[in-house]
Design a protein around this motif. Structure first.
Motif, mmCIF file in Angstrom:
data_model
loop_
_atom_site.group_PDB
_atom_site.id
_atom_site.type_symbol
_atom_site.label_atom_id
_atom_site.label_comp_id
_atom_site.label_asym_id
_atom_site.label_seq_id
_atom_site.Cartn_x
_atom_site.Cartn_y
_atom_site.Cartn_z
ATOM 1 N N ARG A 128 -11.455 9.409 -3.973
ATOM 2 C CA ARG A 128 -10.020 9.659 -4.067
ATOM 3 C C ARG A 128 -9.271 8.425 -4.569
ATOM 4 O O ARG A 128 -8.365 8.523 -5.396
ATOM 5 N N ASN B 163 0.085 8.466 1.732
ATOM 6 C CA ASN B 163 0.628 8.637 0.381
ATOM 7 C C ASN B 163 1.052 10.086 0.105
ATOM 8 O O ASN B 163 1.553 10.391 -0.982
ATOM 9 N N ASP C 236 -7.291 8.400 -8.094
ATOM 10 C CA ASP C 236 -5.857 8.154 -8.109
ATOM 11 C C ASP C 236 -5.468 7.162 -9.188
ATOM 12 O O ASP C 236 -4.310 7.136 -9.629
ATOM 13 N N ARG C 237 -6.411 6.349 -9.620
ATOM 14 C CA ARG C 237 -6.144 5.402 -10.707
ATOM 15 C C ARG C 237 -6.506 5.985 -12.071
ATOM 16 O O ARG C 237 -6.435 5.291 -13.080
ATOM 17 N N LEU D 144 -4.795 7.421 2.374
ATOM 18 C CA LEU D 144 -4.562 8.578 1.505
ATOM 19 C C LEU D 144 -3.527 9.515 2.099
ATOM 20 O O LEU D 144 -2.657 10.044 1.394
ATOM 21 N N SER E 113 -7.848 -0.361 -1.201
ATOM 22 C CA SER E 113 -7.743 0.180 -2.552
ATOM 23 C C SER E 113 -7.553 -0.928 -3.582
ATOM 24 O O SER E 113 -8.179 -0.927 -4.648
#
Length: 969
Positions: A722, A342, A726-727, A339, A813
C-alpha cells in the motif's frame, strides 16, 4: 814491601838492570790497571747516566754518599740542588717508613742480609713517592763493610695500581658476601671454578661441602636441562651465541629443584680463545611459580572470557530475536495505522487510531531504548557525523514534541543564543535523541507552567565548538540524593515513578553515555516541587563552507515594526531576539487587551505584522485578531498566529479568518522567516533549499518503478504494498525467496525490497542467488533489505551480503520511499533488466524530462537572460563534470560532494529534472561515502548533463534574434 836481597856473585850493574826491569813491569801493570779502572769508571758513569733508576754509593761509616743526577731528578731536584750527604736521604724518608728502612740497612751491614726494601721519600713539591731500594756492600777481608752501593726505582704507579686492585678485590669480596646472587669464576684452562659461599648456600650447602670444580656444576643440573645448558655454554664459548643467559633447574641439598637464571661473560686472549668465564646465578623459582600461576590465571581468564562472549552472543541473539519478534507485528500495527489515518475517519475513529499509534510508538521507544543500551554496553554504538543546521534541527525536534506539551497546556519554548554557529558537524540523530528524552521527561513530569530549551556556546576552539544545552521545567523536581542515581540504568527518582509515569529507566543512562561519546557531560539541578534544569554539553565540528540555502536576504525585513502578543514572558523574549537578529523593530505586550489598545492608538498604525499567541487567558488570539480586523479594517496588519496545539491549521485558510498564517510552537527560526516573507509579500519567488535534513517525505520520484516485494508476512505485504502503490509504484509480491527467484527470471524489475527472515530461502540466500545470476548475465538490480533486526551490525551484514540499502521494521513510509527511489537514476543497463513495456526507457526519457522549455520560459521570463544562461552552460557544466571525474578517480569524497553539489546548483536553473536528480543522487552518494556506487551514477550524470546541453542549443534557436545594434551613418 821489603827490599829484595842482592844476589851473590852477580854484579851490581846486573842487579840494577833487573831492578829497573821489575820497576818498568810494575809501572806497566799499574798503568794497565789504571786504564782498566778508568774504563770501568767511564762505563759506570754511562750506566748511571743511562739508567732510569737512581744510583747511590755510600762510604760506610761516613756521611758521604754519592747520589746520581737521576736519583735527585726522581725527587724533583736538579743535580746541584742536593748535596751528596747521607742526611739528604735520611731526612726525606717518610716517618712511617724510617724505622723499618734503617732496620733493613743495619741488618745488611751487620748480618749481610739482602737489602731490598720499599719506602716513601719526600719530593721537592712536598708529596711522597714510593721507591724500591736495593744494594750490596763491599767488605774488608775481615768482613767489615767498607762501601755500599745500589739503586732506587720509582714504584709509585705500581703501588697505586696494587692499592686499587686491593680495594677492588675487597669490594668484590664484600659484594660476593653481600650479594643475593651466587658468584662463579671459571678457569677454563684448569677447570677450576670459584663458587661463592652464596652460590653454594642457594642450593643448601656450606662453603666446604662442595668442590670448586666444574663437574660440581654439572652434577647439580636437572637431567632434563643438562644437555641444553651444556650446549648453550659451548655455543657461547665458540661464538655462536652473542651472550650467555639461560634458565635451568638446580638440585638442592634436600633433593628438590630450584630454578636458576645464569648469566656470564668470557675473557679471551689475543687469538680470541676463551680462558676465563665469570658470572652469577639468580634464584628465579618464585618468579617461575608466579608465571605458572599467571598462566593458569590467564587460562582461567580466557575460559571466563569465552564464557562471557558466549553469554554476550546469547544476549545479542536474544535481543535480535526479541527485536525481530516485536518489530514484525509492530510493523503491521504502525503501517496499518498510518494507512488508516490517511483515510476519511470519523473524529471518534481518528481518536482511537491515534491512541493505537501512540501506544505502538511508546512500545517502539522502549524497544529502541533497550537496543541502544545494549549497543552502548557492548561498545558497538558509533556516532554518524554529518553537516546539519542546528536551529532547524532543534526546531524540528521540539515541534515533534509540541503536541504532547499542548495536551497538558504547557508552553514549550526554545532559545538559541545569537552567537551559536548555524551550521555544524555532528551526529544530529543522537543529539536529537538526547533532547527528545530530556524534553519528553520534562513534559511528562510537568503539570503546569513551561519547558524551556536553551542553547549557548561554552567554548570555541580550532575546528570545534562546545555547546551547552539546558532543559528547564516547572515540574515536580528531584530530591538531591537522587541526582546521580537517575543517570544509572533501570533507575528512576522514586520507586513509584515507574508505576505512575511509566518508562524503562534507561533513557537518562543512554543520554549520559551518548553525551560522553560527544565529549561532553550531563548533570541536573533540581529541588522537589520547584522544577528541574538538566544540563549537558556536546562538542560539535565547525565547517568553513555553510550548507547552501536559497532564501531572501534578511535586508528585506530591516526596519519593519512588529507587534508580539503573548502572555508568556519567555516566548516574548525569544521572539524579540529572533526579530532583532533580522534588524526588525519588535514591540511586545502580554495580553490581547493591551494589543488592541496599542493597535487603536496612532502609533499602532506603524505595525505591518502581528505575531499572535493563540492560547491566552481572558481573550484568546482568534478573538483579538477578529477585533483588530473590525477596529482597523483594511489598515489592519497581517496576523501570524502561533499555536501550541497545532490543531487549528485549517482556520488559517478559512475565508472568514483574519489570520494570514499559522505556525506551531515552538517556532522554528527558518519557518518564522519564511512565513513573514511570504505573508508580507516581500519576495515573490525564492527556494528554501535544503534548510532541514528531516523532510517528512522525499519529493515525488521522476517516474513510477516496478518493485518486487519479497515478504512472507501477509500484514507486512499489505502495508509495504500500500505504501509503495500510494507513491505510484507497481508492486509484485513474492512470499519467499524461491518465488522471488522465479519471478526475477521471468520479469524485469527496477528494485527489490527483500525481507531477511523467510522460510525455505531467506533474504541473504536469495540475494546471493540473484547476484550469481547477474555475474553470469551482467547488470545489477538494487536490493533493499527490510528486516525487523535493528542491532548494531545488521546493516553492515546486509550490505556485505550484496544488498544495496537497509530499512528496519516497523517501516516508516518516508524511509522506504527514500531507500527505493534513491536508485531511480541508475540506468537499467546497470541493473541487468529491460524496462517493462508500459514504462518509458530511462535512457530515452520523454523530451520535457530532459529539458522543460515551458517551465524554463516561465521561470526566467527574460529572453536575454535565457540566452546568457544557455551560453555559459557548456563551459560551467563541463568544468564541474571534470572536477567530479577527477575527485572520483582520486577517491576524494569531499571533493566529489562539492563538485556534485555545485553541479546540482547549476542544473536547478535549467528546468532539467533528470539531470538534476542524477546530480542530487551523486551528491548523496558522496555525502554518505558510498563511492563504490558512484561510477554508474556519474556516467548517468555526464550523459544527462550533455543531453541537456544539446536540448539548450536547440531551444536557443527558437528564441528571436537580438536586434542589431545601431550603426553610425
Amino acid at each position: 814491601m821489603a827490599s829484595r836481597a842482592p844476589k851473590t856473585g852477580v854484579s851490581v850493574e846486573t842487579q840494577l838492570r833487573e831492578r829497573i826491569r821489575d820497576l818498568e813491569a810494575q809501572v806497566k801493570m799499574e798503568q794497565s790497571a789504571r786504564k782498566a779502572w778508568l774504563a770501568s769508571e767511564e762505563r759506570f758513569a754511562m750506566a748511571v747516566r743511562g739508567t732510569n733508576d737512581g744510583i747511590w754509593d755510600w762510604t760506610v761509616g761516613t756521611t758521604d754518599v754519592y747520589l746520581s743526577p737521576r736519583f735527585k731528578e726522581l725527587l724533583g731536584y736538579s743535580n746541584n740542588e742536593l748535596t751528596n750527604r747521607f742526611v739528604e736521604w735520611e731526612t726525606r724518608l717518610h716517618p712511617e717508613d724510617k724505622a723499618c728502612t734503617l732496620e733493613a740497612l743495619n741488618a745488611h751491614l751487620d748480618r749481610d742480609q739482602p737489602y731490598d726494601v720499599e719506602y716513601r721519600l719526600r719530593c721537592k713539591d712536598g708529596n711522597y713517592r714510593w721507591f724500591r731500594a736495593r744494594g750490596r756492600s763491599i767488605r774488608n777481608p775481615d768482613g767489615t763493610p767498607l762501601r755500599m752501593a745500589g739503586s732506587i726505582t720509582d714504584i709509585t704507579e705500581r703501588k697505586e695500581a696494587m692499592r686499587a686492585l686491593a680495594e677492588s678485590e675487597e669490594r668484590f669480596a664484600l659484594a660476593v658476601r653481600g650479594a643475593n646472587d651466587g658468584i662463579w669464576d671459571w678457569n677454563i684452562l684448569t677447570d677450576e671454578v670459584y663458587f661463592s659461599p652464596r652460590w653454594k648456600a642457594m642450593v643448601g650447602y656450606e662453603d666446604h661441602e662442595l668442590e670448586n670444580l666444574f663437574p660440581t656444576f654439572e652434577s647439580l643440573l636437572h637431567p632434563d636441562d643438562h644437555d641444553r645448558v651444556m650446549q648453550s655454554v659451548v655455543d657461547y664459548l665458540e661464538g655462536r651465541l652473542e651472550g650467555y643467559a639461560i634458565e635451568f633447574r638446580f638440585r638442592h641439598k634436600d633433593g628438590s629443584y630450584r630454578w636458576m637464571l645464569a648469566r656470564g661473560i668470557a675473557l679471551r686472549d689475543a687469538t680470541g680463545r676463551p680462558y676465563r668465564m665469570a658470572g652469577s646465578h639468580t634464584d628465579v623459582t618464585e618468579q617461575k611459580q608466579s608465571l605458572y600461576a599467571l598462566a593458569e590465571g590467564e587460562e582461567q581468564l580466557r575460559l571466563a572470557k569465552q564464557a562471557a562472549e558466549m553469554a554476550n552472543r546469547a544476549k545479542s541473539e536474544f535481543l535480535a530475536n526479541m527485536s525481530h519478534e516485536i518489530r514484525t507485528p509492530m510493523n503491521g500495527i504502525l503501517g496499518l495505522t498510518e494507512l488508516l489515518l490517511n483515510m476519511h475517519l470519523s473524529p471518534e475513529q481518528r481518536s482511537y487510531e491515534t491512541l493505537v499509534r501512540q501506544s505502538a510508538e511508546s512500545l517502539l521507544t522502549i524497544l529502541n531504548d533497550i537496543l541502544d543500551f545494549s549497543k552502548i554496553e557492548a561498545g558497538k554504538l558509533e556516532l554518524d557525523e554529518q553537516e546539519f543546521r542546528l536551529r532547524d534541527a532543534i526546531g524540528d525536534t521540539l515541534q515533534s514534541l509540541g503536541v504532547r506539551a499542548a495536551e497538558k497546556n504547557l508552553e514549550l519554548a526554545c532559545h538559541i543564543e545569537p552567537g551559536v554557529p548555524e551550521t555544524l558537524v555532528g551526529d544530529i540523530a543522537r543529539l536529537r535523541q538526547v533532547l527528545v528524552n530530556l524534553v519528553g521527561n520534562a513534559v511528562k513530569f510537568t503539570h503546569e507552567g513551561e519547558v524551556l530549551v536553551d542553547v549557548k556556546m561554552e567554548a570555541l576552539s580550532e575546528g570545534h565548538v562546545m555547546l551547552h544545552f539546558s532543559v528547564k521545567d516547572t515540574g515536580i523536581g528531584i530530591a538531591e540524593e537522587q541526582h546521580h542515581k537517575i543517570f544509572e540504568a533501570f533507575t528512576q527518582a522514586e520507586s513509584s515513578t515507574t508505576r505512575h509515569y511509566g518508562g524503562t529507566g534507561l533513557g537518562l543512562t543512554i543520554c549520559r553515555q551518548l553525551v560522553e561519546m560527544m565529549h561532553g557531560r550531563i548533570w541536573v539541578e533540581s529541588t522537589p516541587g520547584a522544577g528541574s534544569i538538566f544540563h549537558f554539553t556536546a562538542r560539535m565540528g565547525l565547517i568553513t563552507a555553510p550548507l547552501p540555502c536559497k532564501r531572501p536576504e534578511p535586508q528585506v525585513l530591516h526596519g519593519l515594526h512588529v507587534l508580539i502578543v503573548d502572555d508568556n514572558a519567555t516566548n516574548r523574549l525569544i521572539l524579540e531576539e529572533m526579530l532583532k537578529g533580522w534588524q526588525m523593530i519588535p514591540t511586545s505586550v502580554p495580553s490581547g487587551v493591551l494589543a488592541l489598545e496599542l493597535l487603536g492608538a496612532p502609533q499602532g498604525r506603524v505595525f505591518r505584522l502581528v505575531l499572535m499567541d493563540l492560547m491566552m487567558p481572558g481573550m484568546d488570539g482568534m478573538e483579538v485578531s477578529r477585533r483588530a480586523q473590525l477596529l482597523l479594517g483594511s489598515d489592519a496588519p497581517k496576523i501570524l498566529m502561533l499555536s501550541s496545539a497545532g490543531h487549528i491549521m485549517e482556520l488559517a485558510h478559512a475565508s472568514h479568518s483574519p489570520v494570514g498564517r499559522v505556525l506551531t510552537k515552538p517556532v522554528k527560526q527558518s519557518d518564522l522567516f519564511d512565513a513573514i516573507v511570504e505573508l508580507l509579500g516581500l519576495c515573490e519567488e525564492y527556494e528554501l533549499g535544503d534548510t532541514c535534513p528531516f523532510h517528512p517525505l522525499p519529493s515525488k520520484p521522476l517516474r513510477p518503478l516496478s518493485v518486487l516485494l519479497v515478504e512472507d508476512g501477509r500484514v507486512n505485504q499489505l502495508v509495504a504494498t500500500r505504501m509503495l502503490e500510494d507513491r505510484g509504484h507497481a508492486v509484485t509480491v513474492a512470499s519467499n525467496g524461491r518465488e522471488a527467484l522465479d519471478m526475477f527470471a521471468q520479469e524485469s524489475f527496477d528494485a527489490v525490497v527483500m525481507d531477511v527472515h523467510m522460510p525455505e530461502l531467506n533474504g541473504f540466500e536469495t540475494t546471493s542467488a540473484i547476484r550469481e545470476i547477474e555475474r553470469a548475465s551482467g547488470g545489477h538490480i538494487p536490493i533493499i533489505a527490510m528486516t525487523a533486526n535493528a542491532m548494531m551490525g545488521d546493516r553492515e551484514r546486509c550490505l556485505a551480503a550484496g544488498m544495496d540499502d537497509y530499512v528496519s521494521k516497523p517501516v516508516r513510509s518516508g524511509e522506504l520511499y527514500r531507500a527505493v527511489e534513491s536508485f531511480t537514476t541508475i540506468p537499467l543497463s546497470a541493473r541487468g533488466g529491460t524496462p517493462p513495456c508500459d514504462m518509458p526507457d530511462p535512457l530515452e526519457p520523454e523530451p520535457d524530462s530532459v529539458f522543460d522549455a515551458a517551465a524554463f520560459r516561465e521561470s526566467i521570463n527574460d529572453e536575454d537572460l535565457m540566452r546568457q544562461l544557455i551560453e555559459i552552460y557548456p563551459e560551467d557544466s563541463e568544468d564541474m563534470l571534470l572536477a567530479a571525474e577527477t575527485a572520483l578517480r582520486a577517491n576524494d569524497r569531499a571533493e566529489l560532494h562539492q563538485a556534485a553539489h555545485s553541479l546540482k546548483g547549476l542544473l536547478g536553473n535549467y528546468s532539467a529534472p533528470v539531470a538534476l536528480e542524477a546530480a542530487r543522487t551523486l551528491s548523496l552518494l558522496a555525502r554518505e561515502d558510498r563511492l563504490q556506487d558512484a561510477p554508474p551514477v556519474l556516467g548517468d550524470t555526464i550523459r544527462e548533463v550533455r543531453r541537456l546541453g544539446d536540448a539548450l542549443k536547440a531551444f536557443a534557436k527558437t528564441l528571436p534574434e537580438r536586434d542589431a545594434p545601431p550603426t553610425d551613418q
